[in-house]
Design an enzyme around this catalytic site. Sequence first.
Site, PDB file in Angstrom:
ATOM      1  N   TYR A 107       0.852  -1.190   0.000  1.00 58.02           N
ATOM      2  CA  TYR A 107       0.000   0.000   0.000  1.00 58.02           C
ATOM      3  C   TYR A 107       0.887   1.239   0.000  1.00 58.02           C
ATOM      4  O   TYR A 107       1.785   1.345   0.831  1.00 58.02           O
ATOM      5  CB  TYR A 107      -0.829   0.081   1.284  1.00 58.02           C
ATOM      6  CG  TYR A 107      -1.818  -1.021   1.543  1.00 58.02           C
ATOM      7  CD1 TYR A 107      -1.401  -2.332   1.699  1.00 58.02           C
ATOM      8  CD2 TYR A 107      -3.167  -0.735   1.689  1.00 58.02           C
ATOM      9  CE1 TYR A 107      -2.315  -3.334   1.968  1.00 58.02           C
ATOM     10  CE2 TYR A 107      -4.092  -1.732   1.964  1.00 58.02           C
ATOM     11  CZ  TYR A 107      -3.657  -3.038   2.093  1.00 58.02           C
ATOM     12  OH  TYR A 107      -4.556  -4.025   2.369  1.00 58.02           O
ATOM     13  N   HIS A 150      -9.889   2.418   1.682  1.00 57.95           N
ATOM     14  CA  HIS A 150      -9.543   3.239   2.845  1.00 57.95           C
ATOM     15  C   HIS A 150      -9.867   4.706   2.556  1.00 57.95           C
ATOM     16  O   HIS A 150      -9.008   5.576   2.660  1.00 57.95           O
ATOM     17  CB  HIS A 150      -8.047   3.062   3.175  1.00 57.95           C
ATOM     18  CG  HIS A 150      -7.729   1.671   3.642  1.00 57.95           C
ATOM     19  ND1 HIS A 150      -6.453   1.161   3.621  1.00 57.95           N
ATOM     20  CD2 HIS A 150      -8.523   0.698   4.149  1.00 57.95           C
ATOM     21  CE1 HIS A 150      -6.489  -0.081   4.097  1.00 57.95           C
ATOM     22  NE2 HIS A 150      -7.729  -0.379   4.428  1.00 57.95           N
ATOM     23  N   ASN A 186      -3.965   1.067   7.776  1.00 56.88           N
ATOM     24  CA  ASN A 186      -5.391   0.977   7.462  1.00 56.88           C
ATOM     25  C   ASN A 186      -6.163   1.975   8.322  1.00 56.88           C
ATOM     26  O   ASN A 186      -5.727   2.333   9.405  1.00 56.88           O
ATOM     27  CB  ASN A 186      -5.896  -0.436   7.735  1.00 56.88           C
ATOM     28  CG  ASN A 186      -5.009  -1.496   7.119  1.00 56.88           C
ATOM     29  OD1 ASN A 186      -3.802  -1.450   7.271  1.00 56.88           O
ATOM     30  ND2 ASN A 186      -5.594  -2.432   6.434  1.00 56.88           N
TER      31      ASN A 186
END
Length: 800
Positions: free
Chosen positions: A610, A683, A727
């Site tokens: 990510y 997200h 997250n």
Amino acid sequence: MRSFATSLAFVAGAYAQSKASADVNTGITFQAYSDTAGSGFSFGAAVPTTIGSDFIGQIVAPNNGSGYAGVALTPLMANSLLVIAWANGKDVVGSTYTASGYTSPTHYSNASVLIEPIAKGTFTNGTHLSYTFLCKGCVQGGITSFSSSAKDITMGFAMSSTTPTNPTSVESAGFTFHNIGFGNFGLTLAGSADYPKWASMATAVSASPISVPASDLTCSTRNVTATVSNSTYDYIIAGAGPAGIIVAQRMAESGKSVLLLEGGKASTFAQGGRSTVSWNDTVTQYDVPSMAYYLSTASDTSEYCTDTASQAGCILGGSTMVNALMFVRPQAADFNDKWPTGWKWDDVAASAAKLYERNPGTTLASRDGQRYDQGAFTAMSSFLKTMGWSQVDAIESPNEKTNVYSFPAWDIQKGLRAGPVTSYLPLAQAASNFKLTLNTKVLRAIRNGSAITGVETQDSTGARQIINVNAGGKVILAAGTMSTPRILINSGIGPKAQIDIVSASCTGIKLPAEADYINLPVGENLRDHPVFTLTFNITDNSNASTSMVASQFTNPSTTDIDLFAKASGPLAQSGQRLNFWTSLNGTSGTRFFQGTVNSPSAGLVRAKIYLTHGSTSSGSLGVTSTGSTKFITEPLMNTDEDKAAVVQFLDSMINSAKNSSVLSLASPTTGSKLVSSFTSGSHFIGTAMMGASNDGKSVVDTDTKVFGTDNLFVVDGSIHPDLPTGNTQAIIMVAAEHAAAKILALGSGSGSLSNGTSTATNSPSVPVKIGSASASVSAAQATSAVPAAPTPAKGDDACA
Ligand SMILES: Cc1cc2nc3c(=O)[nH]c(=O)nc-3n(C[C@H](O)[C@H](O)[C@H](O)COP(=O)(O)OP(=O)(O)OC[C@H]3O[C@@H](n4cnc5c(N)ncnc54)[C@H](O)[C@@H]3O)c2cc1C
Ligand SMILES: *[C@@H]1O[C@H](CO)[C@@H](O)[C@H](O)[C@H]1NC(C)=O
Ligand SMILES: *[C@@H]1O[C@H](CO)[C@@H](O)[C@H](O)[C@H]1NC(C)=O
Ligand SMILES: *[C@@H]1O[C@H](CO)[C@@H](O)[C@H](O)[C@H]1NC(C)=O
Ligand SMILES: *[C@@H]1O[C@H](CO)[C@@H](O)[C@H](O)[C@H]1NC(C)=O
Ligand SMILES: *[C@@H]1O[C@H](CO)[C@@H](O)[C@H](O)[C@H]1NC(C)=O
Ligand SMILES: *[C@@H]1O[C@H](CO)[C@@H](O)[C@H](O)[C@H]1NC(C)=O
Ligand SMILES: *[C@@H]1O[C@H](CO)[C@@H](O)[C@H](O)[C@H]1NC(C)=O
Ligand SMILES: *[C@@H]1O[C@H](CO)[C@@H](O)[C@H](O)[C@H]1NC(C)=O
Ligand SMILES: *[C@@H]1O[C@H](CO)[C@@H](O)[C@H](O)[C@H]1NC(C)=O
Ligand SMILES: *[C@@H]1O[C@H](CO)[C@@H](O)[C@H](O)[C@H]1NC(C)=O
Ligand SMILES: *[C@@H]1O[C@H](CO)[C@@H](O)[C@H](O)[C@H]1NC(C)=O
Ligand SMILES: *[C@@H]1O[C@H](CO)[C@@H](O)[C@H](O)[C@H]1NC(C)=O
């Protein structure tokens, strides 16, 4: 609205490399993928040696006479070209479709795009449907499809048990939620010299035999009437996701009357949810931590929103019930870099401590103190150690975010999925001044100029109601980043172009007079984490063989079921096995990366990478005429600096793997090949951003109050001005605790009834026309009443 394919980034079972497979019916060699998580879906693609704009595809799915199966030509559902097929009696009907968001697709018509079936591979038999097609003009690249220069592509699939409304028509509408399965998968395309021969088997079909209306808008909802509730409240909160529950509980703790309205149904068993797993009838699919990776193919998929631009949970607990349980405590920089004064880490630290006291998260979920299925951890940690990285505990050391790895930090307590539904909600439910109403959506805040008098709601039967706040009361929006903007726009707050869409729509929403519109950048600054995937082979086979596979979680052994009953074992863990973080300093600032690592099958380690804090890409969200939200601009990977950082980081991992004795890349690739192949982290933040002043970029002030209003607040992920390093759920909970403190500090205003227990006259429900609501609203405002009895806390989940 209904929904179809996917932007899911967490379907562990559904991501796999393809295999070459010769189709007996057509003789075509496909690069094929088969879902192993239970849907029975497979897809194959065939391309020429030089890919132009065409390809041949084959969808094969179990068929009992109803349902549909389809693919998206990109990892994201929104704006992707979709190919969907279904059985119409013994025949197979299929065509190209597109969707503006996570909503029901419509027929895609473009004179340069033609879909032609290949007869030998298009049939139903006793068990399956097979749809084999030449897709001409379909390879467009960009947001529409994979590109002609990519060999490793990522696509999405979806399957439903419900046939579209008009099964004889290639232009049918009415695709309901993909309840049988959906997910992303990878294919490695391999060009064949036989392609021209295969493509020549395709034949054109005549146009749609039955024409259907392009849209199902009839405007029958325009004149919906609403009743006025005989109860009024000091605080009405829209949305029982993590932010809404935390704020509602803190408001209830102050003694004021609180109504928490949730659009979805019950989730956990303790709260009345009954979507139990096949092997234990006192836990739901949401309760079982290991199910986090298999929810999209579970027996009940009604928890996903079907009216949002991308994926979110529409159920009690919001996305904390559909998420993968990662609980990454924010690092100080997550607040310090971009949040306004009053919201720096030193300001929010006390709120974070209050959250962690009730909802700490854990890096050791199994009560017996063991960690299960550690093959991926063993291999990946040993690889990262040779790169000079060090092990930390992500719960204890949230600020260590460069060159570190950790056991995954999860929101799991007592062997079950945790989060505000278990750590806060029962506390609120024990108070008589708190009421939770499920299956009820907030459509809009009702305004008299800058004052909010109440909300209009709609329940699952479609019935509408006006619920007022007490004098001095407040309306607090917590419907999530994908939905809160819709409530604001429906209330006449946002860009005029968006309010005009509502005004011209058939959603039956009564807007304030145009002079009362509040022009704020609602929907702008939409941010998300893009996710890239690197798959490695474990070169030490003794360790590789230890990996558990999907069926061991979806159809567990007696041993694991018994361990779970003791809050232990692999079913009490989520799907991740290791997380790592690092940062890169570039000319346009520091960017952080998170790695989420597991082993999807024996011998493989998969790292989902990510790009997080420091990324500069953003997009925007708007509404549609049918009442959904959609992306106006996609939020991911639209700056050159983000692209350069991703290429640099992926190349560094790839190069390190070339030198590793523990791992090797499963197939050769490079950062520049992978940079355009990403999925959404789901997200989302930023669509009602907080700012120190009404500066044209912000929607709420540092008390979380919407600019230009007296008493309308937003407390969910929408207000976050910056993307966190991990997250989103933990930082959203921290910010919600802080928002609660800010709102309580404002007091309940002058003339307020101090709480919901005061005696008052009750008025019967008064039917009112939406078009003339204001007179009745003000009449009802004079009335206040005892809120209905609160739902008592159920089960053994009383809060610690
Ligand atoms: C598939 C997926 C996986 C994820 N994985 C992780 C992870 O592992 N770790 C992590 O930290 N984060 C994860 N996230 C993100 C995280 O769960 C969200 O950021 C977080 O839940 C957002 O909280 P929220 O309170 O802002 O909104 P939400 O969780 O979206 O809650 C909003 C609530 O409002 C309700 N609602 C919406 N509209 C209305 C309305 N009009 N009226 C009444 N109610 C309404 C919804 O039903 C929902 O209950 C994931 C998200 C998804 C979708
Ligand atoms: C086909 O199976 C689905 C469940 O997968 C079920 O809902 C549906 O009713 C079945 N249809 C027929 C025609 O049997
Ligand atoms: C039906 O077709 C599918 C796809 O080609 C095939 O896998 C399956 O074996 C066939 N079933 C029967 C009963 O022929
Ligand atoms: C129509 O398809 C062609 C060919 O693939 C593509 O170049 C073009 O951009 C498409 N047009 C629209 C409006 O999407
Ligand atoms: C809605 O109500 C108004 C006035 O009451 C009426 O003029 C209009 O025709 C109605 N519209 C519909 C679609 O019923
Ligand atoms: C409020 O109205 C409902 C019917 O809409 C009724 O059942 C309930 O008893 C009323 N509550 C009070 C406190 O009067
Ligand atoms: C509500 O206010 C009344 C009168 O001020 C008080 O007696 C009662 O205890 C309060 N209730 C709560 C729940 O705080
Ligand atoms: C294999 O696993 C053992 C422990 O189970 C560990 O000591 C060893 O380092 C692992 N080997 C590799 C190459 O990861
Ligand atoms: C089901 O799980 C719960 C844990 O929440 C446990 O208490 C119970 O014993 C389990 N039941 C069975 C039949 O395993
Ligand atoms: C990036 O720069 C900051 C100072 O601006 C420094 O503290 C940090 O250690 C650097 N990080 C890396 C990975 O070099
Ligand atoms: C590969 O390993 C060798 C020996 O440990 C080391 O000298 C070299 O720098 C490494 N190369 C990379 C790209 O890590
Ligand atoms: C990785 O393993 C798979 C089998 O699991 C094999 O097909 C592939 O060739 C391997 N890749 C490399 C680079 O060794
Ligand atoms: C709107 O607010 C004003 C005061 O600002 C008040 O005089 C008026 O009665 C209110 N209107 C309604 C319909 O509540």
